[in-house]
Design a protein around this motif. Structure first.
Motif, PDB file in Angstrom:
ATOM      1  N   PRO A 193     -61.984  12.214  -2.717  1.00 11.15           N
ATOM      2  CA  PRO A 193     -60.660  12.207  -3.558  1.00 11.15           C
ATOM      3  C   PRO A 193     -60.820  12.811  -4.637  1.00 11.15           C
ATOM      4  O   PRO A 193     -61.905  12.694  -5.516  1.00 11.15           O
ATOM      5  CB  PRO A 193     -60.258  10.860  -3.516  1.00 11.15           C
ATOM      6  CG  PRO A 193     -61.549   9.882  -3.433  1.00 11.15           C
ATOM      7  CD  PRO A 193     -62.330  10.620  -2.432  1.00 11.15           C
ATOM      8  N   ARG A 225     -58.899  13.380  -8.696  1.00 11.35           N
ATOM      9  CA  ARG A 225     -57.760  12.887  -9.518  1.00 11.35           C
ATOM     10  C   ARG A 225     -56.936  13.961  -9.996  1.00 11.35           C
ATOM     11  O   ARG A 225     -57.531  15.065 -10.641  1.00 11.35           O
ATOM     12  CB  ARG A 225     -58.365  11.794 -10.668  1.00 11.35           C
ATOM     13  CG  ARG A 225     -57.119  11.260 -11.136  1.00 11.35           C
ATOM     14  CD  ARG A 225     -57.656  10.386 -12.483  1.00 11.35           C
ATOM     15  NE  ARG A 225     -56.418   9.824 -13.282  1.00 11.35           N
ATOM     16  CZ  ARG A 225     -56.450   9.010 -14.227  1.00 11.35           C
ATOM     17  NH1 ARG A 225     -57.814   8.544 -14.674  1.00 11.35           N
ATOM     18  NH2 ARG A 225     -55.848   8.486 -14.896  1.00 11.35           N
ATOM     19  N   PRO A 275     -62.386   7.803 -11.497  1.00 18.14           N
ATOM     20  CA  PRO A 275     -61.205   7.444 -10.898  1.00 18.14           C
ATOM     21  C   PRO A 275     -60.638   6.108 -11.163  1.00 18.14           C
ATOM     22  O   PRO A 275     -61.338   5.369 -11.616  1.00 18.14           O
ATOM     23  CB  PRO A 275     -61.645   7.286  -9.310  1.00 18.14           C
ATOM     24  CG  PRO A 275     -63.079   8.194  -9.544  1.00 18.14           C
ATOM     25  CD  PRO A 275     -63.508   8.278 -10.880  1.00 18.14           C
ATOM     26  N   HIS A 295     -54.117  10.559  -6.940  1.00 21.77           N
ATOM     27  CA  HIS A 295     -55.373  11.322  -6.314  1.00 21.77           C
ATOM     28  C   HIS A 295     -55.051  11.824  -5.037  1.00 21.77           C
ATOM     29  O   HIS A 295     -53.884  11.636  -4.171  1.00 21.77           O
ATOM     30  CB  HIS A 295     -56.443   9.795  -5.891  1.00 21.77           C
ATOM     31  CG  HIS A 295     -57.060   9.433  -7.026  1.00 21.77           C
ATOM     32  ND1 HIS A 295     -56.551   8.246  -7.616  1.00 21.77           N
ATOM     33  CD2 HIS A 295     -58.101   9.479  -7.765  1.00 21.77           C
ATOM     34  CE1 HIS A 295     -57.180   7.789  -8.669  1.00 21.77           C
ATOM     35  NE2 HIS A 295     -58.241   8.557  -8.736  1.00 21.77           N
ATOM     36  N   LEU A 346     -60.199   3.112  -4.323  1.00 23.24           N
ATOM     37  CA  LEU A 346     -59.257   3.672  -5.198  1.00 23.24           C
ATOM     38  C   LEU A 346     -58.131   2.506  -5.271  1.00 23.24           C
ATOM     39  O   LEU A 346     -57.587   2.256  -6.094  1.00 23.24           O
ATOM     40  CB  LEU A 346     -58.435   4.911  -4.491  1.00 23.24           C
ATOM     41  CG  LEU A 346     -59.629   6.288  -4.676  1.00 23.24           C
ATOM     42  CD1 LEU A 346     -58.975   7.515  -4.092  1.00 23.24           C
ATOM     43  CD2 LEU A 346     -59.845   6.516  -5.973  1.00 23.24           C
TER      44      LEU A 346
END
Length: 248
Positions: free
Chosen positions: A84, A86, A95, A143, A173
């Motif tokens: 992922p 951001r 994150p 994200h 997350l």
């Protein structure tokens, strides 16, 4: 003389009639000088054709082993996801939990690398969609995980199979909701083979991340080709916004 009686004219008689201007239309007599072929020999010729004219037996070609056609990459390869990333944050920002997790179909370029998420017309449209939801100011974490088909390289930072990577990465997350953009992302997250048109328009809880809802919608690249579906995509974004909870 009968009308059907054949005239027996020799060569001298025919020459005389020709000089008189009389055309003789009766068939020419057979050449008697030619030696007749004995019936026995003729029979032998018919019964024994020349060797060159005899049909030769053709040996059957050896059977070739059937080779299976290679499966297209789009059907046989695994669904991969990148780590992922951001959005709308300073470079290197850590994150943050909560907010939106956007899982979008984004195949890599010809060299195997991904470009910037907002590059090209499709990326600009994605940016406009997120800005319309007021997600660009950074107050709500956003994200992006890119998903595509391929073969995992097994190197640090390389794409990993979605079946084993998504749950761990998404759990870290702890998003308030998941937005699946494109058929590959939607079908993989919702565990369905239905077309995207049947998956969109509803919120489905994900058991992999404690019941967080996933909403499927069209990919920006698709919307560029089919602008009539932009209204449906906006309805999907509004439905996703309704599922959002206060970030942790």
């Amino acid at each position: 003389m009968s009308a059907v009686q054949t005239l027996k004219l020799d060569a001298r008689q025919r020459a005389m009639l020709d000089e008189m201007g009389v055309k003789v239309w009766w068939p020419m007599p057979e050449v008697v000088e030619a030696a007749a072929v004995p019936a026995v020999e003729a029979k032998a010729v018919v019964a024994e054709p020349l060797a060159a004219e005899r049909p030769t037996a053709v040996a059957p070609a050896p059977a070739l082993a059937a080779r299976p056609a290679p499966a297209p990459l789009s059907h046989g390869a695994a669904v991969l996801v990148d780590a992922p990333r951001r959005l709308y944050a300073e470079a290197g920002a850590a994150p943050v939990q909560g907010g939106w997790l956007v899982v979008a179909d984004m195949p890599p370029e010809a060299d195997g690398r991904h470009g910037e998420p907002f590059a090209g017309d499709a990326g600009k449209l994605l940016d406009n969609m997120l800005r319309a939801l007021k997600l660009h100011d950074g107050s709500t974490p956003v994200h992006l995980m890119r998903t595509h088909r391929g073969v995992a390289a097994g190197q640090p930072g390389s794409p990993r199979p979605m079946a084993e990577a998504f749950q761990a990465q998404a759990a870290a997350l702890a998003p308030a909701l998941v937005l699946a953009m494109g058929p590959l992302a939607a079908q993989s997250l919702m565990q369905s083979v239905d077309p995207l048109g049947r998956l969109r328009g509803r919120a489905v809880p994900l058991a992999s991340i404690e019941g967080v809802a996933v909403v499927a919608t069209y990919h920006p690249a698709y919307l560029l080709r089919n602008p009539a579906d932009k209204a449906r995509a906006w309805a999907d974004l509004c439905l996703a916004a309704e599922q959002q909870t206060t970030p942790n």
